[in-house]
Design an enzyme around this catalytic site. Structure first.
Site, PDB file in Angstrom:
ATOM      1  N   LYS A  14      48.711  41.243  37.841  1.00 47.91           N
ATOM      2  CA  LYS A  14      47.977  40.256  38.450  1.00 47.91           C
ATOM      3  C   LYS A  14      48.059  39.235  37.396  1.00 47.91           C
ATOM      4  CE  LYS A  14      44.794  40.997  41.031  1.00 47.91           C
ATOM      5  NZ  LYS A  14      44.413  42.499  41.121  1.00 47.91           N
ATOM      6  N   ARG A  89      40.113  38.230  48.531  1.00 44.57           N
ATOM      7  CA  ARG A  89      40.112  40.155  48.530  1.00 44.57           C
ATOM      8  C   ARG A  89      40.179  39.728  49.979  1.00 44.57           C
ATOM      9  NH1 ARG A  89      39.830  41.011  43.152  1.00 44.57           N
ATOM     10  NH2 ARG A  89      39.756  43.586  42.663  1.00 44.57           N
ATOM     11  N   ARG A 128      44.540  51.325  30.429  1.00 34.55           N
ATOM     12  CA  ARG A 128      44.150  50.175  30.295  1.00 34.55           C
ATOM     13  C   ARG A 128      42.424  50.797  29.819  1.00 34.55           C
ATOM     14  NH1 ARG A 128      43.649  45.642  34.626  1.00 34.55           N
ATOM     15  NH2 ARG A 128      42.491  46.460  35.528  1.00 34.55           N
ATOM     16  N   ARG A 134      37.441  48.462  29.770  1.00 33.92           N
ATOM     17  CA  ARG A 134      36.672  48.155  31.121  1.00 33.92           C
ATOM     18  C   ARG A 134      36.042  48.968  31.552  1.00 33.92           C
ATOM     19  NH1 ARG A 134      39.851  44.340  35.079  1.00 33.92           N
ATOM     20  NH2 ARG A 134      38.843  45.612  36.505  1.00 33.92           N
ATOM     21  N   ARG A 146      38.521  52.145  44.346  1.00 43.90           N
ATOM     22  CA  ARG A 146      38.297  50.830  44.556  1.00 43.90           C
ATOM     23  C   ARG A 146      40.517  50.110  44.839  1.00 43.90           C
ATOM     24  NH1 ARG A 146      39.528  49.491  37.918  1.00 43.90           N
ATOM     25  NH2 ARG A 146      39.497  47.442  38.302  1.00 43.90           N
TER      26      ARG A 146
HETATM   27  P1  AMP Z   1      39.421  42.699  38.684  1.00 45.18           P
HETATM   28  O1  AMP Z   1      39.999  41.997  37.936  1.00 45.18           O
HETATM   29  O2  AMP Z   1      39.820  40.876  39.758  1.00 45.18           O
HETATM   30  O3  AMP Z   1      40.029  44.114  39.015  1.00 45.18           O
HETATM   31  O4  AMP Z   1      37.739  42.273  39.364  1.00 45.18           O
HETATM   32  C1  AMP Z   1      37.236  43.156  39.046  1.00 45.18           C
HETATM   33  C2  AMP Z   1      36.287  43.506  39.770  1.00 45.18           C
HETATM   34  O5  AMP Z   1      35.366  42.152  39.535  1.00 45.18           O
HETATM   35  C3  AMP Z   1      36.493  44.600  41.750  1.00 45.18           C
HETATM   36  O6  AMP Z   1      36.640  45.762  41.442  1.00 45.18           O
HETATM   37  C4  AMP Z   1      35.137  43.515  42.235  1.00 45.18           C
HETATM   38  O7  AMP Z   1      34.119  44.591  41.659  1.00 45.18           O
HETATM   39  C5  AMP Z   1      34.799  42.065  41.977  1.00 45.18           C
HETATM   40  N1  AMP Z   1      35.653  41.678  42.059  1.00 45.18           N
HETATM   41  C6  AMP Z   1      37.242  40.498  42.227  1.00 45.18           C
HETATM   42  N2  AMP Z   1      37.109  39.838  43.001  1.00 45.18           N
HETATM   43  C7  AMP Z   1      36.694  39.604  43.747  1.00 45.18           C
HETATM   44  C8  AMP Z   1      36.405  38.818  44.875  1.00 45.18           C
HETATM   45  N3  AMP Z   1      37.178  38.048  45.283  1.00 45.18           N
HETATM   46  N4  AMP Z   1      36.368  39.718  46.405  1.00 45.18           N
HETATM   47  C9  AMP Z   1      35.157  40.525  45.822  1.00 45.18           C
HETATM   48  N5  AMP Z   1      34.632  41.270  44.719  1.00 45.18           N
HETATM   49  C10 AMP Z   1      35.352  40.700  43.191  1.00 45.18           C
END
Ligand code: AMP
Length: 187
Positions: A14, A89, A128, A134, A146
């Site tokens: 994404k 989400r 990654r 990360r 996740r």
């Molecule tokens: P991402 O980089 O989008 O994979 O997000 C990394 C982490 O941030 C996720 O595993 C969640 O812990 C948190 N996170 C990001 N976006 C959201 C969201 N819309 N709702 C809840 N937690 C989020």
């Protein structure tokens, strides 16, 4: 004006694709994961709270994320289109997004679903970890969590947008350019 949502499991690509498209069409790229990682780096109160959930591969509570996104959307100029990456989400997030966009006379135009099989997601996230460092990519148990959280809490969002005829299914396997061209053909 384009108001897009990029949707997909962790590791679906994404962020990579949203960044390219945002640049080409001068859209604001709103990645909730990036915003939270910046908050963590800045040692803010929000960052400290979010870190507790992110480190375990859990979602940050809806009320926290919704307030954060609302604040970002309020700051955009009326003419600015955007790509949401990593939000909404959960169903409560979808509902809150609808209400906040209504207030600003905006609507989601399309939801781009990047579809990638689970084993490929695990491979991508593991590699990654080495490139981006990360924390939530480093441990296979956190990666699995996740993906499970995505399957349980996030996939119902697909139904919601599918019923509104906004969902576009994109095969997320291939080179970055292949996938980008598939996205370009639908936006
Ligand atoms: P991402 O980089 O989008 O994979 O997000 C990394 C982490 O941030 C996720 O595993 C969640 O812990 C948190 N996170 C990001 N976006 C959201 C969201 N819309 N709702 C809840 N937690 C989020």
């Amino acid at each position: 004006m384009k108001h897009l949502v990029f949707f997909g499991a962790p590791g679906a690509g994404k962020g990579t694709q949203a960044k390219k498209l945002a640049e080409q069409f001068n859209l604001s790229h709103i990645s909730t994961g990036d915003v939270l990682r910046n908050e963590i780096a800045g040692l803010t109160e929000l960052g400290n709270l979010a870190k507790k959930y992110m480190d375990k591969g859990e979602l940050v509570p809806d009320d926290v994320i919704i307030a954060m996104v609302e604040h970002i959307i309020e700051k955009l100029s009326d003419q600015q289109g955007f790509i949401l990456d990593g939000f909404p989400r959960t169903i409560p997030q979808v509902e809150a997004l609808d209400i906040m966009l209504d207030k600003h006379n905006r609507q989601i135009t399309k939801v781009i679903f990047l579809d990638v099989p689970k084993q490929e997601l695990v491979n991508r996230l593991s590699s990654r970890a080495e490139i981006e460092g990360r924390a939530d990519d480093k441990d296979i148990n956190i990666i699995e969590n996740r993906i499970n959280v995505y399957n349980q809490k996030t996939t119902p969002v697909l139904d919601f947008y599918s019923k509104q005829n906004k969902l576009v299914h994109i095969n997320g396997i291939g080179t970055i350019d292949d996938i980008y061209n598939r996205i370009l053909s639908v936006v």
